[in-house]
Design an enzyme around this catalytic site. Structure first.
Site, short mmCIF file in Angstrom:
data_model
loop_
_atom_site.label_atom_id
_atom_site.label_comp_id
_atom_site.label_asym_id
_atom_site.label_seq_id
_atom_site.Cartn_x
_atom_site.Cartn_y
_atom_site.Cartn_z
N LEU A 127 0.84 -1.20 0.00
CA LEU A 127 0.00 0.00 0.00
C LEU A 127 0.87 1.25 0.00
O LEU A 127 1.71 1.43 0.87
CB LEU A 127 -0.93 0.00 1.22
CG LEU A 127 -2.04 1.06 1.25
CD1 LEU A 127 -3.23 0.56 2.08
CD2 LEU A 127 -1.56 2.39 1.81
N HIS A 231 7.42 1.62 11.49
CA HIS A 231 7.94 2.93 11.11
C HIS A 231 6.93 4.00 11.51
O HIS A 231 5.71 3.75 11.48
CB HIS A 231 8.16 2.95 9.60
CG HIS A 231 8.93 4.12 9.10
ND1 HIS A 231 8.33 5.34 8.84
CD2 HIS A 231 10.24 4.29 8.81
CE1 HIS A 231 9.24 6.20 8.41
NE2 HIS A 231 10.41 5.58 8.39
#
Length: 338
Positions: A127, A231
């Site tokens: 994505l 992240h």
């Protein structure tokens, strides 16, 4: 502006390549390499045109399209079964408890074990939303459209589904986890290994990675403290996955240590709550906000809209959504509340 998800085509390679260059690394499913992207699109075309409706080794690539301009501004992917072409490796974080009766002491050690537990699962991944479009719920549309695709083609997907989140990457593009664990054995930087994996697969991990468990306590602090952390740009994605019913169960990526989330496919909220309907009207003024999809495989399309369902399996949607999806009364749609 109106946006819709649709099946990717070979002609989408250039916008995908331009987006791949913006990822900043650690994004195995969207490599900045035209040949690799072309191979993905070719594989996706095979998947979209496969006739037999059963579980296979498929890759489906979807793209987010601006209906007014035709520009491709995002992408996402689905894998019907991971680990079919080469082993699907993860680290599993577990605990070893040992007790000394003479010392009266119990010691618990965390271990990272190289496993292929998740082989055969389906995967949602790849994505990416163009930085200029990160508003208006387009990231949510990208993410959840995949679950409608699964619901509409349920026989082509496995009983378990996973999602890998990118781990911590430092300002120079390196990975503290890679440097502290696998990098010690490969003589390659994280960027080199990540790129090689994206282009060639991870069989080199099987060839060179030590098979013995790694004691977490023996790692440097920089590697130890990022295990299982997404992240910073992936925290919102992790929350979306949790809302869908995914959970982190101790599996982490072998490259950057990011978390791998898993769920039972039929218990994913957007799959479980999606409903098929026959479209009865495209003139709805006020209704429930929803994701609406139509089409089969290569003709799949998904967009935001408003819906109203009745007890007879019929649905009404707003005119803008109908125009975006190119549907009319009598067509079949699937929908799930936004």
């Amino acid at each position: 502006m109106s946006f819709r998800l649709r099946a990717a085509r070979p002609a989408d390679i250039e916008p995908l390549y331009e987006m791949a260059k913006l990822t900043g690394g650690g994004f195995t499913n969207l490599p900045a390499d035209r040949d690799a992207l072309g191979a993905k699109l070719a594989r996706a075309e095979d998947a979209f045109t496969r006739d037999d409706d059963e579980l296979g080794d498929d890759l489906f690539v979807l793209v987010l399209e601006n209906v007014e301009t035709g520009q491709v501004r995002g992408t996402c992917q689905l894998f019907s079964q991971v680990g079919q072409r080469w082993p699907f490796y993860s680290y599993r974080l577990n605990t070893l408890t040992q007790h000394s009766q003479e010392l009266g002491r119990t010691v618990r050690a965390e271990l990272l074990s190289l496993v292929t537990d998740l082989e055969g699962s389906s995967e949602v991944g790849g994505l990416f939303l163009h930085p200029n479009e990160r508003a208006g719920g387009l990231g949510l549309l990208l993410a959840r459209s995949r679950y409608l695709f699964v619901a509409m083609h349920r026989a082509r997907f496995a009983e378990r589904i996973l999602a890998e989140l990118r781990g911590i990457i430092d300002d120079s593009g390196g990975s503290p986890f890679w440097d502290g664990v696998a990098g010690r054995f490969f003589g390659m930087s994280f960027q080199e290994a990540d790129y090689f994996n994206a282009i060639n697969g991870n069989q080199f991990i099987a060839d060179l990675m030590p098979k013995h468990p790694v004691y977490v306590a023996m790692l440097e602090d920089e590697a130890r403290k990022v295990i299982g952390l997404p992240h910073p740009t992936g925290r919102a994605a992790m929350r979306m996955l949790e809302k869908e019913g995914f959970a982190a169960e101790g599996y982490v990526d072998i490259f950057d240590g990011g978390p791998t989330m898993t769920a039972r496919t039929d218990q994913v909220k957007s799959i479980r709550d999606s409903v098929p309907s026959t479209l009865s009207s495209t003139e709805l003024d006020i209704g429930e906000r929803a994701l609406v999809a139509t089409g089969t495989l290569g003709s799949f399309r998904c967009a935001y809209g408003m819906r109203e369902l009745d007890a007879d399996g019929n649905a009404s949607i707003d005119e803008r959504c109908a125009r975006t999806l190119e549907v009319g009364p009598g067509d079949e749609i699937w929908s799930v509340a936004r």
